[in-house]
Design an enzyme around this catalytic site. Sequence first.
Site, PDB file in Angstrom:
ATOM      1  N   ALA A   1      -2.352   4.325  -2.992  1.00 33.77           N
ATOM      2  CA  ALA A   1      -3.269   3.963  -3.768  1.00 33.77           C
ATOM      3  C   ALA A   1      -2.517   2.092  -3.373  1.00 33.77           C
ATOM      4  O   ALA A   1      -1.911   2.236  -2.066  1.00 33.77           O
ATOM      5  CB  ALA A   1      -1.606   3.719  -5.499  1.00 33.77           C
TER       6      ALA A   1
ATOM      7  N   LYS B   1      -1.462  -1.108 -10.119  1.00 33.32           N
ATOM      8  CA  LYS B   1      -1.493  -0.012  -8.937  1.00 33.32           C
ATOM      9  C   LYS B   1      -2.783   0.788  -9.249  1.00 33.32           C
ATOM     10  O   LYS B   1      -3.067   0.884 -10.171  1.00 33.32           O
ATOM     11  CB  LYS B   1      -0.473   0.905  -9.395  1.00 33.32           C
ATOM     12  CG  LYS B   1      -0.588   2.100  -8.137  1.00 33.32           C
ATOM     13  CD  LYS B   1       0.928   2.610  -8.690  1.00 33.32           C
ATOM     14  CE  LYS B   1       1.133   4.195  -7.488  1.00 33.32           C
ATOM     15  NZ  LYS B   1       2.851   4.616  -7.622  1.00 33.32           N
TER      16      LYS B   1
ATOM     17  N   ASP C   1      12.981  11.381  -5.330  1.00 28.70           N
ATOM     18  CA  ASP C   1      12.885  10.770  -4.226  1.00 28.70           C
ATOM     19  C   ASP C   1      13.390   9.548  -3.758  1.00 28.70           C
ATOM     20  O   ASP C   1      13.269   8.686  -3.891  1.00 28.70           O
ATOM     21  CB  ASP C   1      11.382  10.100  -4.007  1.00 28.70           C
ATOM     22  CG  ASP C   1      10.445  10.725  -2.954  1.00 28.70           C
ATOM     23  OD1 ASP C   1      11.376  10.239  -1.312  1.00 28.70           O
ATOM     24  OD2 ASP C   1       9.359   9.784  -2.541  1.00 28.70           O
TER      25      ASP C   1
ATOM     26  N   LYS D   1       0.843  -0.982   0.553  1.00 28.92           N
ATOM     27  CA  LYS D   1       0.324   0.256   0.111  1.00 28.92           C
ATOM     28  C   LYS D   1       1.070   1.249   0.261  1.00 28.92           C
ATOM     29  O   LYS D   1       1.770   0.820   0.901  1.00 28.92           O
ATOM     30  CB  LYS D   1      -0.614  -0.332   0.993  1.00 28.92           C
ATOM     31  CG  LYS D   1      -1.731  -0.593   1.524  1.00 28.92           C
ATOM     32  CD  LYS D   1      -2.850  -0.207   3.088  1.00 28.92           C
ATOM     33  CE  LYS D   1      -3.466  -2.022   3.193  1.00 28.92           C
ATOM     34  NZ  LYS D   1      -3.820  -1.576   4.139  1.00 28.92           N
ATOM     35  N   GLY D   2       0.846   1.863  -0.948  1.00 28.34           N
ATOM     36  CA  GLY D   2       1.510   3.302  -0.610  1.00 28.34           C
ATOM     37  C   GLY D   2       0.627   4.433  -0.260  1.00 28.34           C
ATOM     38  O   GLY D   2      -0.472   4.179   0.402  1.00 28.34           O
ATOM     39  N   GLY D   3       0.805   5.931  -0.617  1.00 24.79           N
ATOM     40  CA  GLY D   3      -0.270   7.118   0.440  1.00 24.79           C
ATOM     41  C   GLY D   3      -1.437   6.925  -0.402  1.00 24.79           C
ATOM     42  O   GLY D   3      -2.716   7.023   0.336  1.00 24.79           O
TER      43      GLY D   3
END
Length: 562
Positions: A38, A55, A149, A34-36
């Site tokens: 997605a 995604k 990043d 899991k991302g911010g």
Amino acid sequence: MSRHDDIQIVEEKLVKSNGEILVRRYSKGRLLGKGGFAKVYEAINIETKIMYALKMMEKASISKARQRQKFMAEVKIHKVLHHTNIVKFEGYFEDSDFVYIILEICPNQTLNDLMKRRKRITELETQCYLAQVLSSLRYLHSHRVIHRDIKLGNIFLSEKMEVKMGDFGLAAKLEFDGEKKRTICGTPNYIAPEILDGKNGHSYEVDIWSFGVLMYTLLIGKPPFETNDVKTTYRRIKMNAYSFPDHITLTPEAKDLIEKILVTDPVLRPTISDIEEHPFFLKNQFPKFLPTSTLAIPPSSTYMRQFEKTTGLSSGRGRDSSAKPRSMSNNKEDLKQSSRVEGRAMSGERNDGSGSRIKKQATISMYTPTVGGPKIWVKKWVDYSNKYGLAFVFSNGCAGMYFNDASKISCTNDGQLFQYLSKGPNPGEDILNEYTFDEYPQELMKKVKLLQHFKKHLKNDDIIHESISPLPYIKKWLVTSHAIIFRLSIKIVQVYFTDKSELMLCSDTKYVVYISKNGEITSTPLINALDSGNREMSKRLRYTKEIISTMIPNTGKLNSPR
Ligand SMILES: Nc1ncnc2c1ncn2[C@@H]1O[C@H](COP(=O)(O)OP(=O)(O)OP(=O)(O)O)[C@@H](O)[C@H]1O
């Protein structure tokens, strides 16, 4: 259960050129992470049986115009990148509720997951991963993309343990090389000081900084500036306050490279080429890919022994077997080393900021003014166009730079004032401004700093006083396989050949001065020069005329180095 879980089959509809609709179906599998915004799932193309990472982002979660704009920027940057060390972007589509990105799958997760299991890794493993990270950065920077990043969690590992750089959510595409970005972004531990400082904007060097943080983190097990609170971390970054713990032994090469990268002034950070050529990468061979066992445990001593042999080669990057280890001094030292002019014509070629071309510099021979010859000429120069431009000093002590954005700066020998020449609103119209070093527009700060830096390093101790106003500068310059050619503002074309012979053409006096490689000076009226009996000079003059015919008109690619 989230709305993501309701979906089992995802359909990508593509319209072919004949109007037919092609449907690709993916069967959604297990959650990968899991991302911010997605969730990322395994997904198999039902027809081809190829596995991808899917995604999924709920449209509601990126509903704000700014978020959506950011997301679209990420897609736009990522989808045109094609490099073995970058997660491949396979497709993008949406339906009423979700947006979907199909990505190359990286089943061995990220370096962040690996570090959780391993705590820290060996130098051999670090060499192997970082050589691939450098390769991805070289590609990105050559396409004017700053990742912004670089961190453990964005470095993915493929099934065969190949590094794949991912997550272009903070990436920026520059319109031109000298452009500066101003958005404050990055991940606290990895953020470069110039981003925090925010005064002069930032560029490719922020990725080099984060690369240094990454290297430290892989070898030491925690980021160099880490603290419990972000503000203190930022303060430490700004003060460059980090140290190497006593209980972890690093080789001097590893320590030296980290120290060279983590310098506050971005101008002084090494280029990608400098890093690749640092002894840390050249001291021993290292593998192209590591065994999957190293995801959980260190490589065995038997495995490590294969690579212990000291060599100038790195199997990991398939170096030329004649390559010699070259130690990288810091940038300042590099600039002191003299080297011959060599290389291809580079006009319009260099725009990548990646440092792939060797820095070159030379000191022009001991010419003294002759009848008809120039009173002022370029005495020393350094080609730093892989990052900034060409820097030079004149025989009268004035120093200057021709920047990659074609603006020019020159200063007096006493360092009292400088002149800045930039493009005016109409084509062919330049604007000349004069400032003192005590008071000048803030946007020139970086260029002024570079001028001062290079003036110091190209120090001209042997000045022939000759004042001139406006200050001299280089109007155009060009490198070919035979020579470097400068067209000076004072109506002189100066050519420095690879065999160290020199030619100066003075339009005012209509004289040619030729300095042979042995230092003999001949001054001849231009009209007689082609058949003066000096074949060496005639040959070089013919070559120069041919080159300047492509250089002087204000059109065409050969006109300037970009
Ligand atoms: N190509 C991939 N292959 C395998 N796993 C992946 C892939 N891409 C993402 N993941 C997994 O999904 C997680 C979240 O992905 P990603 O970081 O791209 O999402 P994000 O919303 O952009 O995250 P962030 O909040 O860090 O920006 C990753 O940490 C990783 O575990």
